[in-house]
Design a protein around this motif. Structure first.
Motif, PDB file in Angstrom:
ATOM      1  N   GLY A   1      78.696  34.290  24.672  1.00  0.00           N
ATOM      2  CA  GLY A   1      79.586  35.278  25.256  1.00  0.00           C
ATOM      3  C   GLY A   1      80.771  34.646  25.958  1.00  0.00           C
ATOM      4  N   ARG A   2      80.522  33.555  26.682  1.00  0.00           N
ATOM      5  CA  ARG A   2      81.604  32.886  27.402  1.00  0.00           C
ATOM      6  C   ARG A   2      82.626  32.283  26.447  1.00  0.00           C
ATOM      7  NH1 ARG A   2      78.632  29.625  29.768  1.00  0.00           N
ATOM      8  NH2 ARG A   2      78.905  27.698  28.591  1.00  0.00           N
ATOM      9  N   VAL A   3      82.150  31.534  25.444  1.00  0.00           N
ATOM     10  CA  VAL A   3      83.067  30.888  24.503  1.00  0.00           C
ATOM     11  C   VAL A   3      83.830  31.932  23.690  1.00  0.00           C
ATOM     12  CG1 VAL A   3      83.252  29.317  22.536  1.00  0.00           C
ATOM     13  CG2 VAL A   3      81.617  28.831  24.364  1.00  0.00           C
ATOM     14  N   ALA A   4      83.128  32.952  23.196  1.00  0.00           N
ATOM     15  CA  ALA A   4      83.779  33.970  22.382  1.00  0.00           C
ATOM     16  C   ALA A   4      84.819  34.747  23.184  1.00  0.00           C
ATOM     17  CB  ALA A   4      82.735  34.919  21.806  1.00  0.00           C
ATOM     18  N   THR A   5      84.549  34.975  24.468  1.00  0.00           N
ATOM     19  CA  THR A   5      85.519  35.685  25.305  1.00  0.00           C
ATOM     20  C   THR A   5      86.735  34.809  25.570  1.00  0.00           C
ATOM     21  OG1 THR A   5      83.761  36.989  26.347  1.00  0.00           O
ATOM     22  CG2 THR A   5      85.866  36.853  27.504  1.00  0.00           C
TER      23      THR A   5
ATOM     24  N   GLU B   1      74.905  30.461  11.717  1.00  0.00           N
ATOM     25  CA  GLU B   1      75.866  29.367  11.887  1.00  0.00           C
ATOM     26  C   GLU B   1      76.797  29.604  13.067  1.00  0.00           C
ATOM     27  OE1 GLU B   1      80.015  28.024   9.901  1.00  0.00           O
ATOM     28  OE2 GLU B   1      78.463  28.671   8.496  1.00  0.00           O
ATOM     29  N   LEU B   2      77.395  30.783  13.134  1.00  0.00           N
ATOM     30  CA  LEU B   2      78.367  31.033  14.191  1.00  0.00           C
ATOM     31  C   LEU B   2      77.687  31.103  15.554  1.00  0.00           C
ATOM     32  CD1 LEU B   2      81.357  31.324  14.575  1.00  0.00           C
ATOM     33  CD2 LEU B   2      81.143  33.790  14.262  1.00  0.00           C
ATOM     34  N   HIS B   3      76.518  31.714  15.606  1.00  0.00           N
ATOM     35  CA  HIS B   3      75.773  31.771  16.869  1.00  0.00           C
ATOM     36  C   HIS B   3      75.452  30.370  17.373  1.00  0.00           C
ATOM     37  CE1 HIS B   3      72.625  32.561  19.811  1.00  0.00           C
ATOM     38  NE2 HIS B   3      71.842  31.761  19.124  1.00  0.00           N
ATOM     39  N   ILE B   4      74.856  29.542  16.522  1.00  0.00           N
ATOM     40  CA  ILE B   4      74.439  28.207  16.939  1.00  0.00           C
ATOM     41  C   ILE B   4      75.638  27.345  17.316  1.00  0.00           C
ATOM     42  CG2 ILE B   4      73.371  26.055  16.162  1.00  0.00           C
ATOM     43  CD1 ILE B   4      71.354  28.213  16.783  1.00  0.00           C
ATOM     44  N   ASN B   5      76.708  27.398  16.535  1.00  0.00           N
ATOM     45  CA  ASN B   5      77.851  26.530  16.817  1.00  0.00           C
ATOM     46  C   ASN B   5      78.618  26.955  18.063  1.00  0.00           C
ATOM     47  OD1 ASN B   5      77.205  24.826  14.763  1.00  0.00           O
ATOM     48  ND2 ASN B   5      78.766  25.565  13.337  1.00  0.00           N
ATOM     49  N   LEU B   6      78.719  28.247  18.314  1.00  0.00           N
ATOM     50  CA  LEU B   6      79.331  28.694  19.572  1.00  0.00           C
ATOM     51  C   LEU B   6      78.461  28.297  20.766  1.00  0.00           C
ATOM     52  CD1 LEU B   6      80.638  32.255  18.609  1.00  0.00           C
ATOM     53  CD2 LEU B   6      82.047  30.272  19.199  1.00  0.00           C
ATOM     54  N   LEU B   7      77.142  28.406  20.591  1.00  0.00           N
ATOM     55  CA  LEU B   7      76.224  28.010  21.655  1.00  0.00           C
ATOM     56  C   LEU B   7      76.366  26.519  21.948  1.00  0.00           C
ATOM     57  CD1 LEU B   7      72.545  29.128  22.013  1.00  0.00           C
ATOM     58  CD2 LEU B   7      73.147  26.720  22.235  1.00  0.00           C
ATOM     59  N   ARG B   8      76.388  25.699  20.889  1.00  0.00           N
ATOM     60  CA  ARG B   8      76.533  24.259  21.074  1.00  0.00           C
ATOM     61  C   ARG B   8      77.854  23.922  21.768  1.00  0.00           C
ATOM     62  NH1 ARG B   8      74.422  22.621  14.974  1.00  0.00           N
ATOM     63  NH2 ARG B   8      72.210  22.362  15.505  1.00  0.00           N
ATOM     64  N   HIS B   9      78.908  24.629  21.386  1.00  0.00           N
ATOM     65  CA  HIS B   9      80.207  24.359  21.990  1.00  0.00           C
ATOM     66  C   HIS B   9      80.204  24.724  23.479  1.00  0.00           C
ATOM     67  CE1 HIS B   9      84.375  23.253  21.673  1.00  0.00           C
ATOM     68  NE2 HIS B   9      84.745  24.375  22.270  1.00  0.00           N
TER      69      HIS B   9
ATOM     70  N   PRO C   1      85.461  23.890  32.041  1.00  0.00           N
ATOM     71  CA  PRO C   1      85.525  23.590  30.605  1.00  0.00           C
ATOM     72  C   PRO C   1      86.320  22.313  30.353  1.00  0.00           C
ATOM     73  CG  PRO C   1      86.990  25.402  31.166  1.00  0.00           C
ATOM     74  CD  PRO C   1      86.165  25.138  32.388  1.00  0.00           C
ATOM     75  N   ALA C   2      85.845  21.504  29.416  1.00  0.00           N
ATOM     76  CA  ALA C   2      86.512  20.233  29.085  1.00  0.00           C
ATOM     77  C   ALA C   2      87.616  20.491  28.064  1.00  0.00           C
ATOM     78  CB  ALA C   2      85.498  19.229  28.557  1.00  0.00           C
ATOM     79  N   CYS C   3      88.657  21.170  28.505  1.00  0.00           N
ATOM     80  CA  CYS C   3      89.708  21.616  27.588  1.00  0.00           C
ATOM     81  C   CYS C   3      90.437  20.451  26.915  1.00  0.00           C
ATOM     82  CB  CYS C   3      90.705  22.509  28.321  1.00  0.00           C
ATOM     83  SG  CYS C   3      89.999  24.082  28.890  1.00  0.00           S
ATOM     84  N   ARG C   4      90.616  19.354  27.627  1.00  0.00           N
ATOM     85  CA  ARG C   4      91.355  18.237  27.042  1.00  0.00           C
ATOM     86  C   ARG C   4      90.627  17.638  25.848  1.00  0.00           C
ATOM     87  NH1 ARG C   4      95.603  16.323  30.026  1.00  0.00           N
ATOM     88  NH2 ARG C   4      95.801  17.120  32.156  1.00  0.00           N
ATOM     89  N   GLU C   5      89.294  17.727  25.835  1.00  0.00           N
ATOM     90  CA  GLU C   5      88.505  17.160  24.740  1.00  0.00           C
ATOM     91  C   GLU C   5      88.099  18.212  23.710  1.00  0.00           C
ATOM     92  OE1 GLU C   5      87.427  16.529  28.115  1.00  0.00           O
ATOM     93  OE2 GLU C   5      88.854  14.871  28.026  1.00  0.00           O
ATOM     94  N   CYS C   6      88.552  19.440  23.881  1.00  0.00           N
ATOM     95  CA  CYS C   6      88.063  20.549  23.057  1.00  0.00           C
ATOM     96  C   CYS C   6      88.713  20.579  21.681  1.00  0.00           C
ATOM     97  CB  CYS C   6      88.333  21.876  23.775  1.00  0.00           C
ATOM     98  SG  CYS C   6      87.736  23.310  22.857  1.00  0.00           S
ATOM     99  N   ALA C   7      87.877  20.657  20.648  1.00  0.00           N
ATOM    100  CA  ALA C   7      88.379  20.716  19.275  1.00  0.00           C
ATOM    101  C   ALA C   7      89.071  22.039  18.977  1.00  0.00           C
ATOM    102  CB  ALA C   7      87.223  20.508  18.298  1.00  0.00           C
ATOM    103  N   LEU C   8      88.850  23.043  19.812  1.00  0.00           N
ATOM    104  CA  LEU C   8      89.449  24.362  19.609  1.00  0.00           C
ATOM    105  C   LEU C   8      90.649  24.587  20.532  1.00  0.00           C
ATOM    106  CD1 LEU C   8      86.179  26.492  19.437  1.00  0.00           C
ATOM    107  CD2 LEU C   8      87.529  25.656  17.529  1.00  0.00           C
TER     108      LEU C   8
END
Length: 219
Positions: free
Chosen positions: A152-156, A185-193, A203-210
């Motif tokens: 929920g946090r990442v998706a928001t 896939e999307l659930h697990i990868n958002l959770l991992r992120h 949040p580690a924004c400087r290192e974030c792939a997104l």
């Protein structure tokens, strides 16, 4: 910041970027809905390690779910103590088991319309949308996307979900925007992120792939 429903191409771009970092999880449906239901209850307000220890201790002490259902509450509470808030969870697990059919068989969920299966689970004591989604997705690969605090946090933050949306809206929204077959896939990868990079307080924004596609990124 105004919010609009994400376009399919944006969802696809986010999904592809997540795949480059975390891969595609290979978790075939295990076909054990009652195991998943209890495991999800045990996962609340704890980490995976403590959840798993509590689950293993419960199964060692009570090899059959009928025994858990019929045991004195304090024995169930003691078995799952490593998972935290054991009094609340033991009561919830026993209430759920006592609300199920006598044989505790939930295999009928696999062949029900998804809306009916979800409604059945959410009618059980203490079962909400996330728990129901975990049971349907991980047990039978049905089309539902669990939205925990990380997802929920990442998706928001990525503007996939409307800020301030409640649980029902979040689950409906995530399922609607996820391509069929990509739910796990999307659930697990958002959770991992969320666990590794997009932390709640910092949040580690400087290192974030997104970073480049995130409207909530920090300078």
């Amino acid at each position: 910041m105004s919010w609009r429903r994400p376009r399919a191409d944006r969802v696809r771009a986010i999904r592809e970027r997540l795949r480059t970092v975390y891969g595609v999880p290979d978790w075939p449906p295990h076909g054990r809905p009652l195991d998943e239901l209890v495991l999800t209850v045990l996962s609340q307000s704890t980490n995976d390690r403590n959840r798993d220890v509590a689950y293993e201790r419960l199964r060692e002490r009570f090899p059959a779910w009928e025994a858990v259902r019929d045991a004195p509450g304090e024995e169930v509470e003691e078995a799952i103590r490593p998972g935290g808030i054991s009094h609340v969870k033991s009561e919830r697990i026993q209430r759920i088991l006592r609300a199920l059919p006598e044989d505790l068989d939930l295999s009928f969920l696999r062949d029900m319309p998804i809306e009916d299966a979800r409604a059945y689970l959410c009618d059980l004591p203490g079962v909400g949308r996330k728990t129901a989604a975990c049971v349907l997705l991980f047990s039978y690969g049905l089309r539902d996307v669990p939205v925990d605090t990380h997802v929920g946090r990442v998706a928001t933050r990525l503007a996939l979900l409307r800020p301030g949306a409640g649980s029902e809206e979040q689950h409906d929204g995530m399922t609607a925007l996820t391509p069929p077959g990509a739910e796990l896939e999307l659930h697990i990868n958002l959770l991992r992120h969320g666990r590794r990079t997009c932390h709640a307080p910092r949040p580690a924004c400087r290192e974030c792939a997104l970073r480049r596609m995130c409207p909530s990124r920090q300078a």
